[in-house]
Design a protein around this motif. Structure first.
Motif, PDB file in Angstrom:
ATOM      1  N   MET A 252       3.983   2.228  12.036  1.00 44.72           N
ATOM      2  CA  MET A 252       3.644   2.776  13.349  1.00 44.72           C
ATOM      3  C   MET A 252       2.140   2.955  13.518  1.00 44.72           C
ATOM      4  SD  MET A 252       6.430   2.961  15.007  1.00 44.72           S
ATOM      5  CE  MET A 252       6.837   1.446  14.125  1.00 44.72           C
ATOM      6  N   ALA A 253       1.470   3.333  12.426  1.00 39.73           N
ATOM      7  CA  ALA A 253       0.022   3.572  12.507  1.00 39.73           C
ATOM      8  C   ALA A 253      -0.750   2.284  12.758  1.00 39.73           C
ATOM      9  CB  ALA A 253      -0.464   4.233  11.215  1.00 39.73           C
ATOM     10  N   GLY A 254      -0.193   1.140  12.381  1.00 41.28           N
ATOM     11  CA  GLY A 254      -0.922  -0.109  12.542  1.00 41.28           C
ATOM     12  C   GLY A 254      -0.786  -0.775  13.889  1.00 41.28           C
ATOM     13  N   LEU A 255       0.125  -0.310  14.740  1.00 44.46           N
ATOM     14  CA  LEU A 255       0.391  -1.020  15.991  1.00 44.46           C
ATOM     15  C   LEU A 255      -0.761  -0.927  16.992  1.00 44.46           C
ATOM     16  CD1 LEU A 255       4.181  -0.230  16.537  1.00 44.46           C
ATOM     17  CD2 LEU A 255       3.136  -2.397  15.872  1.00 44.46           C
ATOM     18  N   LEU A 256      -1.224   0.285  17.274  1.00 38.44           N
ATOM     19  CA  LEU A 256      -2.316   0.426  18.253  1.00 38.44           C
ATOM     20  C   LEU A 256      -3.608  -0.221  17.764  1.00 38.44           C
ATOM     21  CD1 LEU A 256      -1.795   4.014  19.749  1.00 38.44           C
ATOM     22  CD2 LEU A 256      -1.228   1.793  20.745  1.00 38.44           C
ATOM     23  N   PRO A 257      -4.014  -0.056  16.494  1.00 42.21           N
ATOM     24  CA  PRO A 257      -5.194  -0.796  16.027  1.00 42.21           C
ATOM     25  C   PRO A 257      -5.052  -2.308  16.179  1.00 42.21           C
ATOM     26  CG  PRO A 257      -4.709   0.974  14.504  1.00 42.21           C
ATOM     27  CD  PRO A 257      -3.578   0.930  15.484  1.00 42.21           C
ATOM     28  N   ALA A 258      -3.869  -2.844  15.889  1.00 38.02           N
ATOM     29  CA  ALA A 258      -3.661  -4.283  16.079  1.00 38.02           C
ATOM     30  C   ALA A 258      -3.796  -4.665  17.549  1.00 38.02           C
ATOM     31  CB  ALA A 258      -2.286  -4.683  15.549  1.00 38.02           C
ATOM     32  N   GLY A 259      -3.275  -3.824  18.444  1.00 38.31           N
ATOM     33  CA  GLY A 259      -3.419  -4.089  19.869  1.00 38.31           C
ATOM     34  C   GLY A 259      -4.866  -4.071  20.314  1.00 38.31           C
TER      35      GLY A 259
ATOM     36  N   LEU B 179       0.835  -1.206   0.000  1.00 41.60           N
ATOM     37  CA  LEU B 179       0.000   0.000   0.000  1.00 41.60           C
ATOM     38  C   LEU B 179       0.866   1.251   0.000  1.00 41.60           C
ATOM     39  CD1 LEU B 179      -2.800   1.298   0.135  1.00 41.60           C
ATOM     40  CD2 LEU B 179      -2.660   1.149   2.629  1.00 41.60           C
ATOM     41  N   GLY B 180       1.910   1.268   0.813  1.00 47.74           N
ATOM     42  CA  GLY B 180       2.792   2.430   0.831  1.00 47.74           C
ATOM     43  C   GLY B 180       3.434   2.684  -0.517  1.00 47.74           C
ATOM     44  N   PHE B 181       3.765   1.603  -1.230  1.00 47.44           N
ATOM     45  CA  PHE B 181       4.414   1.758  -2.539  1.00 47.44           C
ATOM     46  C   PHE B 181       3.432   2.277  -3.588  1.00 47.44           C
ATOM     47  CE2 PHE B 181       5.585  -0.077  -6.675  1.00 47.44           C
ATOM     48  CZ  PHE B 181       6.825   0.521  -6.845  1.00 47.44           C
ATOM     49  N   VAL B 182       2.245   1.663  -3.685  1.00 46.08           N
ATOM     50  CA  VAL B 182       1.327   2.027  -4.765  1.00 46.08           C
ATOM     51  C   VAL B 182       0.625   3.356  -4.499  1.00 46.08           C
ATOM     52  CG1 VAL B 182       0.950  -0.381  -5.375  1.00 46.08           C
ATOM     53  CG2 VAL B 182      -0.616   0.724  -3.775  1.00 46.08           C
ATOM     54  N   ALA B 183       0.498   3.748  -3.222  1.00 46.53           N
ATOM     55  CA  ALA B 183      -0.201   4.987  -2.888  1.00 46.53           C
ATOM     56  C   ALA B 183       0.751   6.106  -2.486  1.00 46.53           C
ATOM     57  CB  ALA B 183      -1.209   4.741  -1.767  1.00 46.53           C
ATOM     58  N   ASN B 184       2.078   5.872  -2.614  1.00 45.42           N
ATOM     59  CA  ASN B 184       3.085   6.888  -2.311  1.00 45.42           C
ATOM     60  C   ASN B 184       2.954   7.391  -0.872  1.00 45.42           C
ATOM     61  OD1 ASN B 184       5.301   8.505  -2.862  1.00 45.42           O
ATOM     62  ND2 ASN B 184       4.064  10.205  -3.633  1.00 45.42           N
ATOM     63  N   MET B 185       2.942   6.456   0.078  1.00 40.00           N
ATOM     64  CA  MET B 185       2.817   6.775   1.493  1.00 40.00           C
ATOM     65  C   MET B 185       4.063   6.286   2.227  1.00 40.00           C
ATOM     66  SD  MET B 185      -1.133   5.531   1.863  1.00 40.00           S
ATOM     67  CE  MET B 185      -1.218   5.774   3.633  1.00 40.00           C
ATOM     68  N   SER B 186       4.323   6.861   3.401  1.00 40.91           N
ATOM     69  CA  SER B 186       5.464   6.464   4.213  1.00 40.91           C
ATOM     70  C   SER B 186       5.234   5.062   4.767  1.00 40.91           C
ATOM     71  CB  SER B 186       5.664   7.451   5.359  1.00 40.91           C
ATOM     72  OG  SER B 186       6.580   6.941   6.313  1.00 40.91           O
ATOM     73  N   ILE B 187       6.112   4.128   4.420  1.00 42.20           N
ATOM     74  CA  ILE B 187       5.955   2.766   4.922  1.00 42.20           C
ATOM     75  C   ILE B 187       6.246   2.715   6.419  1.00 42.20           C
ATOM     76  CG2 ILE B 187       6.870   0.416   4.760  1.00 42.20           C
ATOM     77  CD1 ILE B 187       7.347   0.940   1.790  1.00 42.20           C
TER      78      ILE B 187
ATOM     79  N   PHE C 230      -1.656   8.411  16.639  1.00 42.62           N
ATOM     80  CA  PHE C 230      -0.902   8.845  17.818  1.00 42.62           C
ATOM     81  C   PHE C 230       0.584   8.495  17.694  1.00 42.62           C
ATOM     82  CE2 PHE C 230       0.909   7.729  21.982  1.00 42.62           C
ATOM     83  CZ  PHE C 230       0.852   8.965  22.599  1.00 42.62           C
ATOM     84  N   LEU C 231       0.889   7.234  17.410  1.00 41.61           N
ATOM     85  CA  LEU C 231       2.297   6.818  17.329  1.00 41.61           C
ATOM     86  C   LEU C 231       3.033   7.488  16.153  1.00 41.61           C
ATOM     87  CD1 LEU C 231       2.278   3.027  18.268  1.00 41.61           C
ATOM     88  CD2 LEU C 231       3.174   4.948  19.590  1.00 41.61           C
ATOM     89  N   PRO C 232       2.446   7.526  14.937  1.00 46.85           N
ATOM     90  CA  PRO C 232       3.170   8.215  13.846  1.00 46.85           C
ATOM     91  C   PRO C 232       3.476   9.667  14.149  1.00 46.85           C
ATOM     92  CG  PRO C 232       1.389   6.886  12.961  1.00 46.85           C
ATOM     93  CD  PRO C 232       1.223   6.878  14.447  1.00 46.85           C
ATOM     94  N   HIS C 233       2.524  10.392  14.746  1.00 48.26           N
ATOM     95  CA  HIS C 233       2.761  11.801  15.083  1.00 48.26           C
ATOM     96  C   HIS C 233       3.814  11.935  16.176  1.00 48.26           C
ATOM     97  CE1 HIS C 233      -1.378  13.232  13.361  1.00 48.26           C
ATOM     98  NE2 HIS C 233      -0.519  12.865  12.433  1.00 48.26           N
ATOM     99  N   ALA C 234       3.778  11.019  17.143  1.00 47.89           N
ATOM    100  CA  ALA C 234       4.743  11.068  18.230  1.00 47.89           C
ATOM    101  C   ALA C 234       6.169  10.799  17.737  1.00 47.89           C
ATOM    102  CB  ALA C 234       4.367  10.069  19.323  1.00 47.89           C
ATOM    103  N   LEU C 235       6.286  10.021  16.660  1.00 50.76           N
ATOM    104  CA  LEU C 235       7.603   9.674  16.133  1.00 50.76           C
ATOM    105  C   LEU C 235       7.997  10.497  14.925  1.00 50.76           C
ATOM    106  CD1 LEU C 235       7.320   5.785  16.466  1.00 50.76           C
ATOM    107  CD2 LEU C 235       8.605   7.339  17.932  1.00 50.76           C
ATOM    108  N   GLY C 236       7.207  11.513  14.623  1.00 52.74           N
ATOM    109  CA  GLY C 236       7.578  12.447  13.570  1.00 52.74           C
ATOM    110  C   GLY C 236       7.179  12.082  12.171  1.00 52.74           C
ATOM    111  N   TYR C 237       6.268  11.146  11.986  1.00 52.73           N
ATOM    112  CA  TYR C 237       5.809  10.789  10.645  1.00 52.73           C
ATOM    113  C   TYR C 237       4.636  11.686  10.223  1.00 52.73           C
ATOM    114  CZ  TYR C 237       8.655   6.576  10.830  1.00 52.73           C
ATOM    115  OH  TYR C 237       9.714   5.697  10.922  1.00 52.73           O
TER     116      TYR C 237
END
Length: 317
Positions: free
Chosen positions: A61-68, A48-56, A310-317
């Motif tokens: 980081m964005a997927g960790l809390l939802p997975a939890g 998804l990051g590759f085809v949509a030009n997003m930060s992998i 939350f996590l991406p913003h906290a880590l500067g993404y």
């Protein structure tokens, strides 16, 4: 599918020994694999990051809390609705010395070091690392644990080839259907319909339509194919509607994962039943309960952006 195969080979025999419902155990196994879609280094986040030009890295980081959140929900459901485990018949056998257990743990952790170390260092791709992991498992099983002799290894190869053939046959059928749908421009037509409806209904309607369509298309198409088709089409529209791309990307991947294991067409559910050697009819009812719970979690993730941002913003993404 790889997660289901790796965990199922341990979970399903343990469920049988403890006299658990086999269908419910396979359903829980399949539902748990949905949250793996957003745990690094998941290949679908990379695609998804590759085809949509997003930060992998941001997607990771964005997927960790939802997975939890999904993991906690499934744990609570398993505790609330599961039956107490019966003692295994061989539970009275002599206990393994603690030092031997710790030695086995240390050797097994070497596989995790190989996987994450190789991926992070860039020495090999994810596919190549899996080959090194299989070789390491053969060496450890034969030398450290002394359980994988030539005959046992040959049986393992035969079982792996048989199960791979069964799963790949289903994948081939799904790919054929995906080719026909793509040839008829059905995904593009659905995306245009979503955009048209969202111009009048706003971002919330767009998010709901995205979830529903990705669940349906995720069960019909192979997961990566659905992301490759819909990611470049929908992520720019979500950004125009004020939805953060990282947040929207996580929602897309989770919705696709739910569709992948949703009956009656979900490829992942068939694979889990093959690995667990359980008829699919035994898994449908418990699977619908788990998927309903995951769908509620997905709605919370979709409409509470802080869970994924939350996590991406906290880590500067």
């Amino acid at each position: 599918m790889a997660d289901v195969a790796a965990v199922g080979s341990v979970l399903i025999p343990a469920a049988r020994r403890s006299r658990q419902n086999h269908g419910a155990a396979v359903a829980l196994l399949a539902a748990s694999a949905v949250m793996a879609e957003t745990i690094p280094p998941c290949i679908n986040l990379i695609i998804l990051g590759f085809v949509a030009n997003m930060s992998i890295g941001g997607l990771f980081m964005a997927g960790l809390l939802p997975a939890g959140l999904m993991a906690l929900a499934l744990i609570a459901a398993a505790i609330a609705f599961g039956s107490p485990a019966a003692l295994a018949e061989d539970d009275a056998r002599p206990r393994t010395p603690m030092a031997q257990l710790w030695g086995g743990v240390a050797v097994a952790l070497g596989l995790i070091v190989i996987v994450f170390g190789g991926f992070k260092s860039g020495v090999a791709t994810a596919t190549e690392i899996s080959a090194f992991g299989a070789l390491y498992a053969l060496v450890v099983g034969g030398i450290a644990f002394r359980e994988l002799g030539p005959r046992a290894a040959s049986r393992t190869f035969v079982q792996a080839a048989t199960r791979s053939g069964l799963v790949l046959f289903i994948v081939a059928a799904a790919q054929a259907l995906a080719f026909v749908l793509t040839l008829q421009q059905i995904p593009h037509a659905l995306a245009e319909l979503m955009v048209g409806l969202s111009n009048t209904g706003g971002s919330r309607l767009f998010m709901l339509l995205s979830i529903l369509i990705l669940i349906v298309m995720g069960s019909v198409l192979e997961g990566a194919a659905a992301l490759i088709i819909f990611g470049p089409l929908l992520v720019p529209v979500a950004a125009q509607l004020g939805i953060a791309p990282l947040h929207y990307g996580v929602v897309l991947v989770i919705a696709m994962g739910i569709g992948l294991f949703a009956p009656p067409l979900g490829l992942g559910l068939y694979g889990a039943c093959l690995i667990g050697d359980v008829p699919i009819e035994m898994t449908v009812k418990p699977m619908m309960k788990y998927l309903g719970l995951l769908f509620l979690c997905l709605l919370a993730i979709a409409f509470i952006p802080a869970l994924s941002l939350f996590l991406p913003h906290a880590l500067g993404y």
